[in-house]
Design an enzyme around this catalytic site. Structure first.
Site, PDB file in Angstrom:
ATOM      1  N   GLN A 103       1.064  -1.381   0.102  1.00  0.00           N
ATOM      2  CA  GLN A 103      -0.041   0.021  -0.051  1.00  0.00           C
ATOM      3  C   GLN A 103       0.846   1.438  -0.295  1.00  0.00           C
ATOM      4  O   GLN A 103       1.687   1.377   1.007  1.00  0.00           O
ATOM      5  CB  GLN A 103      -0.977  -0.084   1.415  1.00  0.00           C
ATOM      6  N   TYR A 173      -6.226  10.804   3.777  1.00  0.00           N
ATOM      7  CA  TYR A 173      -5.322  10.992   3.485  1.00  0.00           C
ATOM      8  C   TYR A 173      -4.780  12.242   2.387  1.00  0.00           C
ATOM      9  O   TYR A 173      -6.054  12.586   2.361  1.00  0.00           O
ATOM     10  CB  TYR A 173      -4.860   9.573   2.602  1.00  0.00           C
ATOM     11  N   ALA A 348     -10.174  -8.320   7.185  1.00  0.00           N
ATOM     12  CA  ALA A 348      -8.779  -7.019   7.805  1.00  0.00           C
ATOM     13  C   ALA A 348      -9.057  -7.402   9.383  1.00  0.00           C
ATOM     14  O   ALA A 348      -8.658  -8.528   9.915  1.00  0.00           O
ATOM     15  CB  ALA A 348      -8.697  -5.851   8.311  1.00  0.00           C
ATOM     16  N   ARG A 349     -10.301  -7.207  10.141  1.00  0.00           N
ATOM     17  CA  ARG A 349     -10.269  -7.672  11.447  1.00  0.00           C
ATOM     18  C   ARG A 349     -10.642  -9.436  11.862  1.00  0.00           C
ATOM     19  O   ARG A 349     -10.108  -9.583  12.924  1.00  0.00           O
ATOM     20  CB  ARG A 349     -11.673  -6.882  12.528  1.00  0.00           C
TER      21      ARG A 349
END
Length: 408
Positions: A103, A173, A348-349
């Site tokens: 990433q 971002y 993810a989690r």
């Protein structure tokens, strides 16, 4: 495959020029395991666990394209010194049969000016309540430099053995903050209309595409919804996704949501771990989290596939391959994503709780995820990202050093 058949999420698939052993991607979660911008043994082990656990590809998060773009002072950026360790990491993941993505991006107003020793950047001057610092306005020269830095990061990712780059265009971002009408108040060619606000992101994707030259896959991770009043929203995300498709610069889209700057919990859904965040913050931020944290860290109801409703509107607007993120926990959700026309899913989690979940789903499709979406994993990214319900070890950063295995 006929129009009525859905792909098997556990079967091999093509992502741009890369063949993955299945359609399940370990989503980017900042690991908090690099040290002085170098790969550590812990970081290698972190990604090897997901590769060994059966994912098609794991994502290293997050490799900044410039020193001032880091959100943590230990974060990796693309220096000569970092390259050997990154090669060790990619080789280790490949040895387990998985692909690996880097990433890449620039933190912009979310960056850590104190840790970086340089001001954070924003489309226009912006105060960051968490770091208690002003982000400086990004000059046109900065924009040109950062676009080229993305291209160089992509070239270096190839050199380090990565199979893909995921360009971070979300969470406010830098590129995402340019898309936001709330944060971007510029009056030049990079502000105002949606076409102008999207110019920076499109220039980044074009530079990355040209640098890669079809050798590795290019993924764009982009917000559908900032989760704040006056921010970027789905009605603008749809044409931006269509522009990426027209530009021919993207192999797949991964749609996300939320603002690390203004509403960080909006992406995650579930509980807001206020107590745990306060414990790891320095003063005076610790006091602020304890007293007014509920105004910033909101709790949102969790449900499986919680980004699907919005993402399917992007799906209907483009023909690009798409990765469904958000509440992907088990085989039924994965199959739903495939039936809705998504080519890949990102987890993810659920994988933080159970790195071998994919292997167990292959053995028994009814295997439930044990993740309870408490989000107590979130504050651990300052000390080594982990599920605290499984791993209660002492934070590892205090033990780091050459003697304890960072790869240089």
């Amino acid at each position: 495959m006929t129009a009525t058949e859905k792909p098997d999420v556990l079967a091999p698939a093509e992502l741009g020029p890369v063949r993955l052993r299945n359609r399940i991607i370990k989503a980017a979660t900042y690991e908090g395991l690099s040290h002085k911008a170098l790969v550590t043994k812990d970081l290698v082990d972190f990604h090897v666990a997901y590769a060994r656990g059966g994912v098609g590809m794991t994502t290293v998060a997050y490799c900044a394209v410039a020193k001032e773009g880091r959100t943590d002072r230990h974060q990796i950026y693309w220096t000569d010194e970092a390259m050997p360790g990154l090669r060790v990491l990619t080789d280790a993941v490949h040895a387990e049969g998985a692909a690996v993505s880097a990433q890449i991006g620039h933190g912009g107003p979310v960056a850590n000016p104190k840790g970086n020793g340089a001001p954070a950047l924003s489309p226009t001057k912006h105060f960051h309540a968490t770091s208690l610092n002003w982000a400086h306005e990004t000059s046109v020269a900065d924009i040109q430099r950062i676009v080229e830095a993305h291209a160089e990061a992509a070239r270096r990712a190839i050199e380090a053995g990565f199979d893909a780059v995921e360009v971070h265009l979300g969470h406010n971002y830098l590129a995402s903050s340019f898309l936001s009408p709330r944060i971007n108040r510029r009056t030049d060619a990079y502000g105002g209309s949606l076409e102008n606000r999207a110019r920076f992101a499109r220039e980044i994707m074009r530079a990355v595409h040209d640098a890669v030259g079809g050798r590795i896959a290019v993924i764009a991770k982009m917000n559908m919804d900032d989760g704040v009043p006056g921010g970027f929203w789905l009605d603008e995300a749809i044409p931006v996704a269509q522009w990426f498709e027209q530009d021919g610069t993207v192999d797949a889209l991964e749609m996300t949501a939320g603002s690390s700057l203004l509403n960080p919990m909006y992406l995650f859904k579930g509980d807001a771990p206020l107590k745990e965040f306060a414990e790891i913050m320095p003063q005076p931020i610790k006091l602020g989290v304890k007293t007014v944290g509920k105004r910033f860290l909101h709790s949102y109801p969790y449900k499986d596939a919680y980004l699907l409703e919005d993402a399917r509107q992007i799906r209907a607007a483009v023909k690009l391959p798409m990765i469904l993120l958000g509440g992907v926990t088990g085989k039924p959700v994965m199959d739903l994503a495939m039936s809705e026309g998504f080519e890949f899913v990102a987890m993810a989690r659920a994988l933080l709780r159970e790195p071998d979940l994919v292997n167990r789903l292959r053995e028994d499709a009814s295997t439930p995820s044990l993740c309870i979406h408490c989000n107590k994993c979130m504050p651990t990214n300052f000390t080594g990202t982990r599920c605290v319900l499984v791993d209660r070890s002492t934070p590892r950063r205090q033990n780091w050093g050459k003697a304890n295995g960072y790869v240089a």
